[in-house]
Write a protein that holds these residues in place. Sequence first.
Motif, short mmCIF file in Angstrom:
data_model
loop_
_atom_site.label_atom_id
_atom_site.label_comp_id
_atom_site.label_asym_id
_atom_site.label_seq_id
_atom_site.Cartn_x
_atom_site.Cartn_y
_atom_site.Cartn_z
N GLN A 59 7.06 80.19 -1.75
CA GLN A 59 7.26 80.71 -0.71
C GLN A 59 6.21 82.35 -0.30
O GLN A 59 5.77 82.33 0.60
CB GLN A 59 8.66 81.26 -0.44
N ARG B 147 2.79 82.51 2.21
CA ARG B 147 3.04 83.67 3.21
C ARG B 147 2.07 84.77 2.92
O ARG B 147 1.49 85.57 4.14
CB ARG B 147 4.27 84.36 3.19
N CYS C 285 9.08 72.12 0.09
CA CYS C 285 9.08 73.57 0.11
C CYS C 285 8.19 74.41 1.10
O CYS C 285 8.80 75.29 1.93
CB CYS C 285 9.03 74.09 -1.26
N GLU D 148 9.38 73.15 4.79
CA GLU D 148 10.52 73.73 5.39
C GLU D 148 10.63 75.27 5.31
O GLU D 148 10.97 75.87 5.96
CB GLU D 148 11.85 73.03 4.52
N GLY D 149 10.10 75.66 4.10
CA GLY D 149 10.31 77.18 3.77
C GLY D 149 9.64 77.99 4.53
O GLY D 149 10.09 79.31 4.88
N THR D 150 8.32 77.63 5.10
CA THR D 150 7.50 78.56 5.79
C THR D 150 7.72 78.74 7.17
O THR D 150 7.22 79.45 8.05
CB THR D 150 5.93 78.29 5.45
N ILE E 267 12.21 84.63 4.88
CA ILE E 267 11.90 84.32 3.31
C ILE E 267 13.01 84.07 2.58
O ILE E 267 13.38 83.37 1.74
CB ILE E 267 10.74 85.63 2.78
N GLY F 182 13.74 80.56 2.90
CA GLY F 182 12.83 79.76 2.06
C GLY F 182 13.02 79.77 0.66
O GLY F 182 12.66 78.87 -0.12
N GLU G 138 13.64 76.77 -1.71
CA GLU G 138 12.83 76.75 -2.92
C GLU G 138 14.13 76.19 -4.09
O GLU G 138 13.83 75.47 -5.12
CB GLU G 138 12.12 77.78 -3.47
#
Length: 726
Positions: free
Chosen positions: A156, A160, A261, A264-266, A270, A273, A277
């Motif tokens: 994550q 970023r 990850c 989906e996470g970005t 956070i 996210g 993770e």
Amino acid sequence: MNSNFYTLSLTVDAQGVATVSIDIQDRAVNVLTPELRRDLGAAIERIASDDAIKGALLTSSKTGPFIAGADIKELVLAFDAGMTPRKGIELVAELGAQLRRLETCGKPVACAMNGSALGGGLEVALACHWRVLADDAVVALPEVGLGLLPGGGGTQRLPRLIGVEKAAPILLGGQPVKAADALALGIVNQVVPAGDVVAAARAWLLGAPEAVQPWDVKGYRVPGGAGPMAPHAVKTFTLGTAITSRNTQRNYPAPLAILSCLYEGTQVPIEVGLRIEGKYFGQLLSGPVARNLMRTMFINKNSADKLVRRPAGVDKSKVRKVGVLGAGMMGAGIAYTSALAGIDVVLLDTTQQAAEKGKDYSAQLLQKNIQRGKMPEAKAAAVLERILATTDYGDLRDCDLVVEAVFENRAVKADVTRKAAEVIASSAVFASNTSTLPITSLSEHFPRPRNFIGLHFFSPVDKMPLVEVIVGRDTSDETLARALDYVGQLKKTPIVVNDSPGFFTSRVFSTYIQEGALMLEEGVSPALIENAARQAGFPVGPFAVSDEVTLELQLKVIEQNLQDGQPETPGLSRVLGVLRTLVGEHGRIGKRAGAGYYDYPAPGVEGRKALWAGLAQIWPMKENQPAVEEVKARLLYIQAIETTRCFEEDVISHPADADLGSILGIGFPSWTGGVASFIDTLGLPAFVAECERLASTYGPRFAPSPWLKDKADNGESFHPPLSSIV
């Protein structure tokens, strides 16, 4: 007020800078043990709550890595301890909360990495607001190689920070990033000499910087975009998933979990996210692939590299000068690897031209290293200078160890062994680089059988990491210890096996290529066989690797073994029929002749190899082809059942050696953890039941022995409990 913890110290100076120096007392390197996580949490809480602290600096008191990642010995125990996805989430949630507290505490935090930051070490650094790295260090997130993904925010924070497109290769490849490249990518903010990292980090802190991460600033967007509408989305996610699936055949869940990850996470805050993770991390940690990879490729490989099988009570030795008999591909490779390790080499062959040709092999490899910037010319020249190409056995006189590496012919091996024995010292060790011939019988031509041992290297020697060390009937503990010391000097991974025709690796490997031949003879499509092998995780199919070895050599080895009185195994006569048809009737020797199971383009002609169309004419394909899973099962189980016979006959004693030998030596799929781990992961009762099914369908070569059935009935396994080996 300063604070001293078990794993770190915290000091506050007059300017209000808190220096957290990590130093785990009972570890050679800093790793994220439970104790360090506990102490780090306490230190972070003090940084956040103490008004006297204006900023913080994280560093290490040790030389070497800043933090070398997670404690793999802790993680490898998880599966057998009943790890579940939920427990896996909980395991990383604590560190995740600590690092989130660190980056949102409202005070600037700098990380001074005086050494490499690996895995969790880089994740800790990414949670800091400023990162200074030593110019001779690297950063990496290598968890994918252990069947895991970074569980401390790496999937994550890295995207970023530098963008999804740049982060993906780092996460999926797991390879180290040099300091200069890390700076150019934006992973770190400064690169300075190792002795200056603390001063540089402190100078940044004293500049009254803002204490906020980019992703916590209102209006922040992931560099390069995130989600399905990002310009790189097709390349990173659509094509990336397809390429990853092709490369892994979906046998390794970690790479696809990393892509999930990232995708989906970005697209979410956070905090969310990080929870995504954690979910994927828990799934991976609770699965067998991660356990198998960690146990074999980390715990057991490290033990083997430290010569765990070395007999106790024998003084450490070092080879100063080695003799290599035979300057062909194997001998030349052994000579090069030895010279590269700083050992003087006598490379001997029947003619000076042949010996010089063997030395030239080293010259070519060294030149490639020079061209690639891996070695200065002066060092390459020094390595080459260590190799003496000769035909004179007298040059072997002061060798500590001699490796016989002529081709697999008893008469030739006996001749060079006798000639070398006449001139070498009585204390010298003599090793045969045979792949199939029993060591005890070869030692009959050496006057001191206690000093005789087998060292089975794999081709190409400069690239293959494994050495199979074969103990003959009369081999002494001192000889075994000295042979292992030599393998250690070469920085190769040894396994130790007992004497037997084919030993362990060749014996098990032969079942793979022979099962391919048997399926071909039955009318199974050769393309189906090759593709199923790749889908199972083998690097190449049985026909492709047979061509590399050469069909002619396989035929000679089988006929030699039968001539030596080795009993004929079930199905062997059919395999001989296939080989004799291809070699004897059609002259298809293998890749070097341009014709084997495959057709090969002529030298200098562009093109790709293709399965020989004549295979289908000699062995017509049956109308109803087996399922891919059935072909995969036959290729996996035939090697596994042969491995159980090696255990039963005491050819191999340690499951760790079987695992390492099968992965590093003969290409057994690494996702299994090796052939013994493959059996234990299935469980002996299930393995025995499947072998019985295969035996009833395809023949007694798959049949489990009464010994194996008893082990299954008694609830045994090959591997001991992990807690006893870590």
